[in-house]
Design a protein around this motif. Structure first.
Motif, PDB file in Angstrom:
ATOM      1  N   ARG A 113      16.235  -1.880  59.133  1.00 12.50           N
ATOM      2  CA  ARG A 113      14.908  -1.659  58.554  1.00 12.50           C
ATOM      3  C   ARG A 113      14.728  -0.178  58.253  1.00 12.50           C
ATOM      4  O   ARG A 113      15.001   0.675  59.110  1.00 12.50           O
ATOM      5  CB  ARG A 113      13.793  -2.111  59.511  1.00 12.50           C
ATOM      6  CG  ARG A 113      13.814  -3.571  59.850  1.00 12.50           C
ATOM      7  CD  ARG A 113      12.493  -4.020  60.474  1.00 12.50           C
ATOM      8  NE  ARG A 113      12.029  -3.167  61.549  1.00 12.50           N
ATOM      9  CZ  ARG A 113      12.361  -3.318  62.832  1.00 12.50           C
ATOM     10  NH1 ARG A 113      13.195  -4.289  63.179  1.00 12.50           N
ATOM     11  NH2 ARG A 113      11.878  -2.516  63.752  1.00 12.50           N
ATOM     12  N   HIS A 114      14.260   0.110  57.051  1.00 11.52           N
ATOM     13  CA  HIS A 114      13.919   1.484  56.670  1.00 11.52           C
ATOM     14  C   HIS A 114      12.412   1.536  56.445  1.00 11.52           C
ATOM     15  O   HIS A 114      11.873   0.815  55.609  1.00 11.52           O
ATOM     16  CB  HIS A 114      14.666   1.889  55.402  1.00 11.52           C
ATOM     17  CG  HIS A 114      14.315   3.277  54.926  1.00 11.52           C
ATOM     18  ND1 HIS A 114      14.634   4.410  55.642  1.00 11.52           N
ATOM     19  CD2 HIS A 114      13.642   3.704  53.815  1.00 11.52           C
ATOM     20  CE1 HIS A 114      14.200   5.479  54.998  1.00 11.52           C
ATOM     21  NE2 HIS A 114      13.594   5.075  53.888  1.00 11.52           N
ATOM     22  N   ARG A 115      11.721   2.414  57.195  1.00 11.93           N
ATOM     23  CA  ARG A 115      10.263   2.457  57.180  1.00 11.93           C
ATOM     24  C   ARG A 115       9.780   3.809  56.656  1.00 11.93           C
ATOM     25  O   ARG A 115      10.353   4.854  56.951  1.00 11.93           O
ATOM     26  CB  ARG A 115       9.721   2.235  58.597  1.00 11.93           C
ATOM     27  CG  ARG A 115      10.154   0.933  59.218  1.00 11.93           C
ATOM     28  CD  ARG A 115      10.012   0.952  60.729  1.00 11.93           C
ATOM     29  NE  ARG A 115       8.640   1.119  61.146  1.00 11.93           N
ATOM     30  CZ  ARG A 115       8.263   1.401  62.399  1.00 11.93           C
ATOM     31  NH1 ARG A 115       9.192   1.566  63.324  1.00 11.93           N
ATOM     32  NH2 ARG A 115       6.996   1.541  62.699  1.00 11.93           N
ATOM     33  N   THR A 128       8.126  -1.064  54.396  1.00 16.22           N
ATOM     34  CA  THR A 128       9.399  -1.357  55.044  1.00 16.22           C
ATOM     35  C   THR A 128      10.330  -2.133  54.117  1.00 16.22           C
ATOM     36  O   THR A 128       9.922  -3.122  53.500  1.00 16.22           O
ATOM     37  CB  THR A 128       9.183  -2.189  56.322  1.00 16.22           C
ATOM     38  OG1 THR A 128       8.310  -1.485  57.198  1.00 16.22           O
ATOM     39  CG2 THR A 128      10.501  -2.453  57.029  1.00 16.22           C
ATOM     40  N   HIS A 129      11.579  -1.681  54.047  1.00 11.52           N
ATOM     41  CA  HIS A 129      12.670  -2.451  53.450  1.00 11.52           C
ATOM     42  C   HIS A 129      13.446  -3.076  54.600  1.00 11.52           C
ATOM     43  O   HIS A 129      13.941  -2.369  55.487  1.00 11.52           O
ATOM     44  CB  HIS A 129      13.587  -1.555  52.624  1.00 11.52           C
ATOM     45  CG  HIS A 129      12.923  -0.948  51.423  1.00 11.52           C
ATOM     46  ND1 HIS A 129      12.815  -1.602  50.223  1.00 11.52           N
ATOM     47  CD2 HIS A 129      12.325   0.262  51.253  1.00 11.52           C
ATOM     48  CE1 HIS A 129      12.195  -0.830  49.348  1.00 11.52           C
ATOM     49  NE2 HIS A 129      11.873   0.302  49.948  1.00 11.52           N
ATOM     50  N   SER A 130      13.584  -4.407  54.589  1.00  5.98           N
ATOM     51  CA  SER A 130      14.205  -5.111  55.706  1.00  5.98           C
ATOM     52  C   SER A 130      15.388  -5.943  55.215  1.00  5.98           C
ATOM     53  O   SER A 130      15.261  -6.733  54.274  1.00  5.98           O
ATOM     54  CB  SER A 130      13.176  -6.020  56.391  1.00  5.98           C
ATOM     55  OG  SER A 130      13.765  -6.757  57.433  1.00  5.98           O
ATOM     56  N   PHE A 131      16.552  -5.752  55.855  1.00  6.29           N
ATOM     57  CA  PHE A 131      17.774  -6.496  55.533  1.00  6.29           C
ATOM     58  C   PHE A 131      18.255  -7.201  56.796  1.00  6.29           C
ATOM     59  O   PHE A 131      18.177  -6.665  57.897  1.00  6.29           O
ATOM     60  CB  PHE A 131      18.875  -5.545  55.040  1.00  6.29           C
ATOM     61  CG  PHE A 131      18.505  -4.726  53.837  1.00  6.29           C
ATOM     62  CD1 PHE A 131      18.858  -5.140  52.558  1.00  6.29           C
ATOM     63  CD2 PHE A 131      17.797  -3.537  53.986  1.00  6.29           C
ATOM     64  CE1 PHE A 131      18.526  -4.372  51.451  1.00  6.29           C
ATOM     65  CE2 PHE A 131      17.459  -2.760  52.884  1.00  6.29           C
ATOM     66  CZ  PHE A 131      17.815  -3.188  51.607  1.00  6.29           C
ATOM     67  N   GLU A 132      18.806  -8.414  56.613  1.00  7.20           N
ATOM     68  CA  GLU A 132      19.277  -9.170  57.773  1.00  7.20           C
ATOM     69  C   GLU A 132      20.406 -10.102  57.369  1.00  7.20           C
ATOM     70  O   GLU A 132      20.389 -10.699  56.291  1.00  7.20           O
ATOM     71  CB  GLU A 132      18.134  -9.968  58.391  1.00  7.20           C
ATOM     72  CG  GLU A 132      18.500 -10.698  59.667  1.00  7.20           C
ATOM     73  CD  GLU A 132      17.298 -11.262  60.401  1.00  7.20           C
ATOM     74  OE1 GLU A 132      17.504 -12.082  61.312  1.00  7.20           O
ATOM     75  OE2 GLU A 132      16.156 -10.873  60.074  1.00  7.20           O
TER      76      GLU A 132
END
Length: 800
Positions: free
Chosen positions: A611-613, A588-592
């Motif tokens: 989130r890109h999974r 997972t790439h997670s941005f916030e």
């Protein structure tokens, strides 16, 4: 067990050695007695000894039950600082120690009514605290959490949901890592859903929600980490809290958390006991229609889970000096559940005419044990913020599920008699080393190492009785799984402040060596892989009352133990939930981005995230021509999630507090299974609103509502769910005791409703795990004030 014995002996000999060394130092003694305005002894006041040369703290003590105190000191010039809640601070100058003990005589302290009044108003912890990479929720401020368990408390957290089976999800995803006190624990190892129900909520201090963990944390957990922080106390003297709970349906429990600290030793212990009877019920309708065969059946499901659990912890802190602390703890948890289920199947033809009725009963015994031993060493240095920490933990867990089944057809004499055994044994060994080095200004470097070894052995089999009364193993449900997991990690993280901008960047490397072996079918899957996991956190102070945060992390989710098991519960003979030993991790790439607004009467934290999974694991339902339904997890698809989240606290008046939170999101998943495209695109949201009113200064009334909106899945949809909780509490015994009455799920509406659809198959189900609950709880605090808790300075270990 030999390893555990070695750790225990090592800790014991280290303690004896340190005590012996300490006894060899000869110090003189400064003593005295503290009195109040009416000449009554002042108990448990803090007496600090400071150097007259540079005002540095060199020692301290707390007054005993008679108001007396003693402080060991070397020859020199000092002054005393005496403080106690509600009394004026007293400074005693010119304390000279030559070659003999010093008796200060009787020292009088005067009351400070103004200070006491301010502390009562301002000393209460806020329900939510925001830190750079996490949100901290102090659960004791929520009346609906009192007398509950860890599973109930998590279900009250913002953006966290717990379904009727006890599975925990954060922001709509079940790939969340659950830790206890920041570390992996056997308490939630093999069967997290059931284990969380066995942890008394009265022993929990706070819940930390970490949606974008930094590199100091394990990379495990696609959507983040939920850290359960247990209550601890290192106040001087004897302190503690005691809680008793009674409820309907049967829910009885008690717990205590105490400590005794004197000079360099802090002894601590906690215990919690729960007995519960949890009736549950549900219905479902299954329709199958193909070219080969068609069937329709309805099912009534009545369950009753009852049993007890005991959680016990003892430990000791030994303060070698003001900068070195050695801590050892031993925890044991035992539970035993009896689960009874009755399933009634009604088979229909396509003219909706009942053709037969089948009744299946189950009685299951489920004992579980967990033993943990931990040793921790913490060192702080003269430079503020510099620290070294080492921890080691050894965990042993075992669980057995032994069930008996009886299935009969109405109007027929013959019965099908079956039994199943599922034994799970787990061993964990963990080592961790963390170091923090500060530089000039606000610059800081953090680094650490961690190794964990996890060994599991699971033996599962189903037997059926033949006409002669002999037991025959069903080969389809007979195997043994060995799961060996070794994970070695290292991380490096740097942070600094540039004016209003704070930057934290880190990189974590993890090497995974995982062996999965089915011994009876000789199927082996050995995976070795190394990954780098970067993280970045930015915080910018827009104004005095506003802060902007940005963060990114790259994470993975390894398959859970039960996701790998090719066999599972055999309670429902027509619906079988099985794991998949060939599952691979999700990535997972997670941005916030988050914005914090501090207002005069509240705070507003709003966030947007993406989130890109890759390799998303989903449970796939398939049905064969006999009507047998199998639910199996597979790496189905890629997924994208977009969301907006807010947490609001607002106090319109001093006696009225509001909290509200919501998570609004879109989730898109798409994959291929057996040459068929499975996809979903859903908009959904979850929310909670709570109001707390203080009446007559010592009575609190709270009401809250939880709502979970409908959502689509790749094979159907989940329908809406909501519940209402009420709580009423009053302080008694001069503020040292509290009585709380509460009702959870007031309208009895917390039910899981689900629809599953695929080619030629339709299923609609509704299930309620636990009915409406009434609870009464009594809490008593020993030598502790409700309004104000002391703070421990992390750099020096001293009490403030």
């Amino acid at each position: 067990m030999k390893s555990f014995s070695f750790i225990t002996l090592f800790f014991f000999f280290q303690y004896v050695q340190v005590m012996a060394q300490n006894e060899g130092t000869e110090d003189l003694v400064i003593s005295g007695k503290l009195e109040g305005a009416n000449r009554e002894p002042v108990l448990f006041a803090n007496v600090g000894l400071y150097s007259a040369k540079d005002s540095s703290l060199v020692g301290g003590a707390v007054s005993d039950e008679t108001g007396k105190f003693e402080i060991a000191a070397k020859p020199g010039n000092y002054f005393l600082k005496i403080s106690y809640l509600g009394l004026n601070e007293k400074i005693v100058p010119s304390v000279v120690v030559d070659n003999q003990d010093v008796d200060m005589g009787t020292l009088s302290l005067k009351p400070d009514a103004r200070e006491l009044e301010e502390l009562v108003v301002r000393g209460e912890k806020s329900q939510m605290e925001l830190q750079l990479d996490k949100r901290v929720f102090n659960v004791g401020k929520d009346l609906s959490n009192i007398g509950s368990n860890a599973s109930d408390i998590l279900n009250n957290m913002p953006s966290v949901t717990v379904d009727v089976d006890g599975n925990v999800a954060l922001r709509g995803s079940g790939n969340v890592r659950i830790l206890i006190d920041g570390k992996q624990s056997g308490m939630v190892g093999m069967n997290p859903a059931e284990a969380l129900r066995q942890i008394p909520g009265d022993l929990i201090e706070s819940i930390e929600i970490i949606t974008n963990p930094s590199s100091r944390y394990d990379a495990e957990g696609e959507v983040g980490i939920l850290n359960i922080v247990m209550k601890k106390n290192i106040r001087y003297g004897l302190n503690g809290s005691f809680t008793g709970t009674a409820g309907y349906p049967a829910n009885f429990g008690g717990s205590f958390n105490i400590n005794y600290r004197k000079k360099k030793v802090n002894l601590m212990a906690s215990y919690g006991n729960i007995y519960r009877n949890r009736p549950g019920s549900g219905t479902s309708r299954q329709v199958y229609n193909s070219a080969d065969t068609s069937f329709v059946y309805e099912q009534d499901n009545n369950r009753n889970r009852s049993g007890y659990s005991n959680s016990f912890m003892v430990g000791m802190d030994y303060f070698l000096n003001s900068r070195n602390t050695l801590t050892g703890t031993l925890s044991y948890r035992n539970s035993r559940n009896t689960n009874k289920t009755m399933l009634a199947y009604r088979d229909f033809d396509f003219n909706n005419i009942l053709t037969r009725t089948v009744v299946r009963t189950e009685t299951e015994q489920e004992p579980r044990n967990n033993l943990e031993a931990a040793l921790n060493y913490n060192k702080t240095f003269e430079r503020k913020g510099q620290s070294l920490a080492f921890s080691a933990k050894y965990i042993l867990s075992d669980e057995t599920e032994a069930a008996k089944f009886n299935e009969s057809v109405k109007g027929e004499a013959a019965n099908v008699v079956q039994r199943s055994y599922n034994t799970e044994d787990e061993k964990n060994i963990l080592f961790q080393l963390d170091y923090i080095h500060p530089f000039r200004g606000d610059a800081k470097l953090e680094t650490g190492l961690k190794s964990s070894i996890r060994l599991l052995d699971n033996d599962f089999s189903v037997h059926q009785q033949d006409q002669n009364g002999d037991w025959i193993i069903l080969p389809r449900f007979d195997n043994r799984l060995a799961y060996d997991e070794k994970i070695h990690a290292a991380y490096l993280m740097a942070s600094n402040q540039f004016g209003k901008l704070f930057v934290q960047a880190g990189l974590r490397g993890e090497y995974s060596d995982i062996l999965t072996k089915l011994k009876k079918t000789n199927l082996t899957n050995h995976r070795k892989y190394f990954n780098l996991f970067p993280s970045l956190h930015l915080s910018y102070k827009l104004q005095e009352a506003q802060t902007l945060q940005l963060s990114y992390s790259y994470r993975l989710s390894r398959p859970g133990f039960r996701d790998l098991l090719p066999f599972s519960n055999f309670s429902d003979s027509r619906v079988f939930r099985a794991g998949n030993p060939l599952l691979n991790p999700e990535y997972t790439h997670s941005f916030e981005a988050g914005h914090l607004l501090n207002m005069e009467k509240g705070t507003l934290l709003s966030s947007i995230y993406y989130r890109h999974r890759l390799g998303v694991v989903e449970n796939i339902t398939s049905v064969d021509s006999t009507g047998f339904t199998r639910i199996t997890p597979i790496n189905l698809s890629t997924g994208d999630s977009y969301g907006f989240e807010f947490n609001l606290t607002y106090d319109p008046f001093a006696w009225w507090k509001w909290t509200a939170n919501a998570n609004i999101f879109r989730a898109v998943n798409k994959g291929v299974y057996q040459d068929k495209v499975l996809s979903s695109d859903t908009y959904s949201w979850t929310g909670r609103v709570s109001s707390k009113v203080t009446l007559f200064q010592d009575v609190d009334f709270q009401s809250s509502i939880n709502y979970r909106a409908p959502r689509k899945t790749t094979q159907g949809r989940d329908l809406a769910q909501y519940s209402i909780d009420l709580g009423l509490s009053r302080d008694i015994l001069k503020g040292r005791g509290t009585v709380t009455a509460s009702v959870r799920d007031l309208l009895n509406t917390r039910k899981q409703r689900r629809i599953v659809e695929s080619a030629g198959y339709y299923s609609k189900s509704e299930f309620q795990w636990r009915a409406r609950q009434f609870l009464v709880t009594f809490s008593y605090r020993l030598n502790r004030s409700k309004e104000r808790e002391p703070r421990i300075d992390e750099d020096s270990g001293d009490e403030d």
